[in-house]
Design an enzyme around this catalytic site. Structure first.
Site, PDB file in Angstrom:
ATOM      1  N   GLY A 290     -91.452  16.335  36.981  1.00 19.85           N
ATOM      2  CA  GLY A 290     -92.409  17.140  36.209  1.00 19.85           C
ATOM      3  C   GLY A 290     -93.189  16.223  35.272  1.00 19.85           C
ATOM      4  O   GLY A 290     -93.493  16.578  34.125  1.00 19.85           O
TER       5      GLY A 290
ATOM      6  N   GLY B  66     -96.486  17.360  33.392  1.00 19.74           N
ATOM      7  CA  GLY B  66     -96.481  18.610  32.643  1.00 19.74           C
ATOM      8  C   GLY B  66     -96.651  18.329  31.158  1.00 19.74           C
ATOM      9  O   GLY B  66     -96.935  17.197  30.748  1.00 19.74           O
ATOM     10  N   GLN B  67     -96.404  19.374  30.347  1.00 17.87           N
ATOM     11  CA  GLN B  67     -96.673  19.259  28.915  1.00 17.87           C
ATOM     12  C   GLN B  67     -95.788  18.198  28.243  1.00 17.87           C
ATOM     13  O   GLN B  67     -96.284  17.358  27.500  1.00 17.87           O
ATOM     14  CB  GLN B  67     -96.452  20.626  28.234  1.00 17.87           C
TER      15      GLN B  67
ATOM     16  N   ARG C 198     -98.755  17.941  40.640  1.00 16.71           N
ATOM     17  CA  ARG C 198     -99.961  18.598  40.135  1.00 16.71           C
ATOM     18  C   ARG C 198    -100.464  17.853  38.906  1.00 16.71           C
ATOM     19  O   ARG C 198     -99.688  17.203  38.207  1.00 16.71           O
ATOM     20  CB  ARG C 198     -99.645  20.047  39.729  1.00 16.71           C
TER      21      ARG C 198
ATOM     22  N   TYR D 133     -86.529  33.458  33.404  1.00 17.15           N
ATOM     23  CA  TYR D 133     -86.532  32.094  32.854  1.00 17.15           C
ATOM     24  C   TYR D 133     -85.253  31.852  32.050  1.00 17.15           C
ATOM     25  O   TYR D 133     -84.552  30.853  32.243  1.00 17.15           O
ATOM     26  CB  TYR D 133     -87.770  31.945  31.963  1.00 17.15           C
TER      27      TYR D 133
ATOM     28  N   LYS E 289     -82.126  29.296  32.717  1.00 15.36           N
ATOM     29  CA  LYS E 289     -81.781  28.240  31.745  1.00 15.36           C
ATOM     30  C   LYS E 289     -80.308  28.329  31.334  1.00 15.36           C
ATOM     31  O   LYS E 289     -79.652  27.309  31.162  1.00 15.36           O
ATOM     32  CB  LYS E 289     -82.713  28.311  30.526  1.00 15.36           C
TER      33      LYS E 289
HETATM   34  C1  AKB Z   1     -92.066  29.258  27.048  1.00 12.81           C
HETATM   35  O1  AKB Z   1     -92.759  29.859  26.214  1.00 12.81           O
HETATM   36  O2  AKB Z   1     -91.738  29.738  28.134  1.00 12.81           O
HETATM   37  C2  AKB Z   1     -91.572  27.874  26.693  1.00 12.81           C
HETATM   38  C3  AKB Z   1     -90.209  27.907  26.086  1.00 12.81           C
HETATM   39  C4  AKB Z   1     -90.015  28.386  24.704  1.00 12.81           C
HETATM   40  O3  AKB Z   1     -89.270  27.530  26.715  1.00 12.81           O
HETATM   41  N1  AKB Z   1     -92.499  27.240  25.827  1.00 12.81           N
END
Ligand code: AKB
Length: 347
Positions: free
Chosen positions: A38, A41-42, A66, A169, A173
């Site tokens: 990655g 990415g940011q 990307r 998400y 995690k």
């Molecule tokens: C998101 O907003 O999905 C991320 C995070 C807090 O993990 N920046």
């Protein structure tokens, strides 16, 4: 045994005593070979740069598919992380000793495409962990404040607490953190994790997150003097300037192994603010700036996350410390973005 590193990066062992003289004996130390997934990415964009400065351009392999800048200088591998065989070949080819596994799908994208979030955040991670055991590589896991959910205390959220996230998400995690802890306990894998808050950077824009507004607001403030925020004005979330995040990321990977007591991921905090508070800070530099608030689906995600984080374990155990508060971060963002966008601040 007394050791030191001389100017050409060789380790000198002063322990060799011959006829009363202490003869230094040189032996080569293995340079770290670092893989960043990655990489564009940011976080990756700035981390690759920082690691290149520290370890040398040739010792950092950037893997991404990307947003690869045409002028990227360094060791580049194009591709994703899903193919285990290809990853194995890559680790062998570059003799990788450390993996910063940043490739990840963020919260808002994860809600739109839960299967993709699971594939990248869990299946690819598991492949990386298996390979890291095989190749004896150290791993960094980017976790998130998204591991917390509505049953977690929202203020000063403790390191060890309820983890019942309601986003895909967050589910991925928590799973990732537990996998890392399992691999550490079962196979002795050296894995270190950080629960990142929202990250704010002028170099690379985030994509697909719930905290992204805290970057977009700067672009719009400079370009148009107006921003339409997708969250309520009082939605307080933990945030961090990217310089602090990069510093903490390298610091946790360099810490002595016995200092890393938490094998899931560490809480890491810097600043907490709401859209209303960051808008007021921007207004000090751009008095005419106006922000409106129309919450969308991301409000529900933000409402399930903490407002502030207790990161005392990271501070105590491996010396984490942030440098940027809200006024300093806003001033830096506006200074750099104004230059980058080639604009005067609108009044
Ligand atoms: C998101 O907003 O999905 C991320 C995070 C807090 O993990 N920046």
């Amino acid at each position: 045994m007394i050791m030191s590193i001389n100017s050409i990066g060789r380790e000198i062992d002063f322990s060799v005593l011959v006829c009363g003289f202490q003869y230094p004996r040189e032996k080569k130390i293995m340079a770290e070979k670092i893989l960043v997934t990655g990489a564009f990415g940011q976080i990756g964009t700035e981390l690759v740069e920082a690691l290149q400065k520290k370890h040398g351009v040739n010792n950092v392999v950037a893997l991404g598919h990307r947003n690869i800048p045409p002028d990227f200088k360094g060791v580049l591998e194009k591709g994703g992380t899903e193919d285990k065989e290809a990853m194995d070949t890559l680790l062998k080819k570059h003799k990788i000793t450390q993996i910063y596994h940043l490739a990840s799908i963020l919260s808002a994208t994860g809600e739109k495409n839960p299967q993709l979030a699971w594939d990248i955040n869990v299946n690819s991670l598991k492949n990386i962990l298996d390979l890291a055991v095989e190749h004896k590589a150290k791993v960094l896991l980017p976790s998130s404040i998204a591991v917390f959910g509505p049953t977690t205390p929202r203020k000063n959220t403790p390191q060890h607490t309820m983890l019942e996230p309601t986003t895909m998400y967050g589910v991925t995690k928590v799973t990732g953190e537990l996998l890392c802890q399992y691999y550490s306990l079962k196979y002795g894998l050296d894995v270190r994790g950080i629960r990142y808050p929202g990250l704010i950077s002028w170099k690379t824009e985030p994509g697909g997150g719930t905290t992204d507004y805290a970057v977009a607001i700067f672009y719009e403030a400079i370009k148009t003097g107006n921003y339409a925020c997708y969250l309520r004005d009082d939605t307080t979330m933990p945030m961090m300037y990217m310089d602090d995040a990069i510093k903490g990321t390298i610091q946790i990977m360099e810490a002595d192994k016995d200092k890393i007591k938490v094998k899931t991921s560490y809480n890491l905090a810097a600043i907490s603010f709401s859209p209303k508070e960051i808008a007021a800070e921007i207004k000090k530099h751009i008095p005419g700036f106006k922000c409106s608030y129309t919450p969308d689906f991301r409000q529900k995600i933000a409402d399930s996350w903490p407002m502030s984080i207790d990161d005392s374990d990271a501070r105590k155990e491996w010396g984490w410390k942030h440098d940027f508060d809200l006024p300093k971060m806003v001033a830096e963002m506006l200074k750099h973005l104004k230059k980058k966008l080639g604009k005067q601040l609108v009044k």
